[in-house]
Design a protein around this motif. Structure first.
Motif, PDB file in Angstrom:
ATOM      1  N   ARG A  32       8.403  13.985 -20.699  1.00 50.80           N
ATOM      2  CA  ARG A  32       8.145  12.605 -20.290  1.00 50.80           C
ATOM      3  C   ARG A  32       8.718  12.426 -18.881  1.00 50.80           C
ATOM      4  O   ARG A  32       9.905  12.654 -18.651  1.00 50.80           O
ATOM      5  CB  ARG A  32       8.816  11.616 -21.247  1.00 50.80           C
ATOM      6  N   VAL A  33       7.860  12.018 -17.945  1.00 50.29           N
ATOM      7  CA  VAL A  33       8.293  11.766 -16.569  1.00 50.29           C
ATOM      8  C   VAL A  33       7.970  10.319 -16.238  1.00 50.29           C
ATOM      9  O   VAL A  33       6.833   9.863 -16.434  1.00 50.29           O
ATOM     10  CB  VAL A  33       7.588  12.704 -15.566  1.00 50.29           C
ATOM     11  N   ARG A  34       8.966   9.585 -15.736  1.00 41.59           N
ATOM     12  CA  ARG A  34       8.764   8.176 -15.396  1.00 41.59           C
ATOM     13  C   ARG A  34       9.146   7.950 -13.941  1.00 41.59           C
ATOM     14  O   ARG A  34      10.289   8.176 -13.537  1.00 41.59           O
ATOM     15  CB  ARG A  34       9.599   7.279 -16.302  1.00 41.59           C
ATOM     16  N   ALA A  35       8.179   7.516 -13.157  1.00 38.14           N
ATOM     17  CA  ALA A  35       8.390   7.195 -11.749  1.00 38.14           C
ATOM     18  C   ALA A  35       8.393   5.679 -11.608  1.00 38.14           C
ATOM     19  O   ALA A  35       7.441   5.011 -12.037  1.00 38.14           O
ATOM     20  CB  ALA A  35       7.286   7.802 -10.898  1.00 38.14           C
ATOM     21  N   ALA A  36       9.437   5.132 -11.022  1.00 34.78           N
ATOM     22  CA  ALA A  36       9.555   3.673 -10.936  1.00 34.78           C
ATOM     23  C   ALA A  36      10.102   3.265  -9.578  1.00 34.78           C
ATOM     24  O   ALA A  36      10.877   3.998  -8.951  1.00 34.78           O
ATOM     25  CB  ALA A  36      10.473   3.152 -12.048  1.00 34.78           C
TER      26      ALA A  36
ATOM     27  N   THR B 279       0.808  -1.217   0.000  1.00 36.37           N
ATOM     28  CA  THR B 279       0.000   0.000   0.000  1.00 36.37           C
ATOM     29  C   THR B 279       0.837   1.260   0.000  1.00 36.37           C
ATOM     30  O   THR B 279       0.553   2.211  -0.742  1.00 36.37           O
ATOM     31  CB  THR B 279      -0.951  -0.002   1.214  1.00 36.37           C
ATOM     32  N   ASP B 280       1.877   1.324   0.821  1.00 36.11           N
ATOM     33  CA  ASP B 280       2.666   2.561   0.882  1.00 36.11           C
ATOM     34  C   ASP B 280       3.388   2.823  -0.437  1.00 36.11           C
ATOM     35  O   ASP B 280       3.564   3.977  -0.842  1.00 36.11           O
ATOM     36  CB  ASP B 280       3.641   2.548   2.064  1.00 36.11           C
ATOM     37  N   GLN B 281       3.783   1.759  -1.150  1.00 33.15           N
ATOM     38  CA  GLN B 281       4.396   1.942  -2.464  1.00 33.15           C
ATOM     39  C   GLN B 281       3.372   2.470  -3.472  1.00 33.15           C
ATOM     40  O   GLN B 281       3.663   3.368  -4.265  1.00 33.15           O
ATOM     41  CB  GLN B 281       4.974   0.611  -2.957  1.00 33.15           C
TER      42      GLN B 281
ATOM     43  N   ASP C 144      12.520   8.255  -3.454  1.00 36.45           N
ATOM     44  CA  ASP C 144      13.794   7.889  -2.818  1.00 36.45           C
ATOM     45  C   ASP C 144      13.571   7.072  -1.556  1.00 36.45           C
ATOM     46  O   ASP C 144      14.374   6.191  -1.223  1.00 36.45           O
ATOM     47  CB  ASP C 144      14.602   9.147  -2.476  1.00 36.45           C
ATOM     48  N   ALA C 145      12.492   7.362  -0.845  1.00 33.09           N
ATOM     49  CA  ALA C 145      12.217   6.647   0.401  1.00 33.09           C
ATOM     50  C   ALA C 145      12.008   5.150   0.161  1.00 33.09           C
ATOM     51  O   ALA C 145      12.169   4.345   1.081  1.00 33.09           O
ATOM     52  CB  ALA C 145      10.991   7.247   1.082  1.00 33.09           C
ATOM     53  N   PHE C 146      11.668   4.770  -1.082  1.00 34.09           N
ATOM     54  CA  PHE C 146      11.462   3.356  -1.421  1.00 34.09           C
ATOM     55  C   PHE C 146      12.556   2.826  -2.353  1.00 34.09           C
ATOM     56  O   PHE C 146      12.405   1.759  -2.932  1.00 34.09           O
ATOM     57  CB  PHE C 146      10.094   3.183  -2.094  1.00 34.09           C
ATOM     58  N   GLY C 147      13.620   3.597  -2.525  1.00 35.18           N
ATOM     59  CA  GLY C 147      14.655   3.194  -3.449  1.00 35.18           C
ATOM     60  C   GLY C 147      14.241   3.335  -4.897  1.00 35.18           C
ATOM     61  O   GLY C 147      14.816   2.689  -5.781  1.00 35.18           O
TER      62      GLY C 147
END
Length: 224
Positions: free
Chosen positions: A208-212, A118-120, A191-194
């Motif tokens: 283009r923005v990619r969050a992974a 959930t937090d991710q 960053d908090a999740f690497g």
């Protein structure tokens, strides 16, 4: 040392709450304000459209209230907790695109869907919300495409692609400071999740923005 650790924890929690308030209430209220401004302009000439915009704000305010309760209840959006990240992103795109002057927003999900912790999932949703707000308010885009994809190496990513005016990425630091938390807050959240935030843009060529992030520890959304 114990006092320093408690103070560091307190500051980190304050920063987390500030980011969530920015990415939820601030962005949602900004969208509602735009709808009401459009309704005010249309009230005399196109009353049917104005009333439809007011109804959209009324519905959105109900969601804002639910999200406020979600912040209180561990910052988990109700729709995400109930139906998962894909449903929450699809709803976000539909509501954001309902504004009178918003660009056309399309959403798609690629590969086999799989729930995140959930937090991710909350982190990816909030980052997407912030990036979409930038595309609507600053990019002057006509079309925005949001894609949720799960990779083969236990990764989950959301990509936001717009056809707007773009910007010089070398000036990103100064631009982020001028808009408050913005993209810097999105990067801190991942960053908090690497995780990572990749930004590709150039003047006149869209953004283009990619969050992974890695998602090896996958459990159904809504669990802890």
């Amino acid at each position: 040392m114990a006092r320093q650790q408690r103070e560091a924890g307190r500051l980190a929690e304050r920063a987390r709450i500030a980011r969530d308030l920015h990415d939820t209430l601030a962005q949602e209220l900004s969208g509602s304000r735009m709808l009401l401004q459009a309704a005010d302009r249309d009230w005399d000439r196109r009353p049917d459209i104005a009333r439809r915009q007011v109804r959209a704000v009324t519905e959105a305010l109900g969601e804002h209230l639910a999200q406020t309760r979600g912040i209180i209840d561990d910052l988990t959006p109700p729709l995400l907790a109930r139906d998962g990240l894909e449903a929450a992103l699809r709803d976000l795109c539909a509501r954001t695109g309902a504004a009178a002057e918003a660009p056309k927003i399309t959403f798609c999900a690629e590969h086999e869907p799989c729930s995140l912790r959930t937090d991710q999932a909350v982190a990816l949703l909030r980052v997407t919300q912030s990036v979409l707000a930038n595309a609507c308010e600053h990019a002057r885009a006509r079309h925005v495409r949001v894609t949720l994809a799960y990779g083969d190496e236990a990764t989950a990513a959301v990509e936001v692609l717009d056809d707007g005016v773009g910007f010089d990425t070398t000036a990103l630091r100064a631009a982020g400071a001028g808009r408050g938390f913005g993209l810097a807050a999105a990067r801190d959240r991942l960053d908090a999740f690497g995780g990572t935030l990749r930004i590709h843009s150039a003047p006149g060529h869209g953004t283009r923005v990619r969050a992974a992030l890695r998602a090896e520890d996958r459990v159904p959304a809504g669990t802890r």
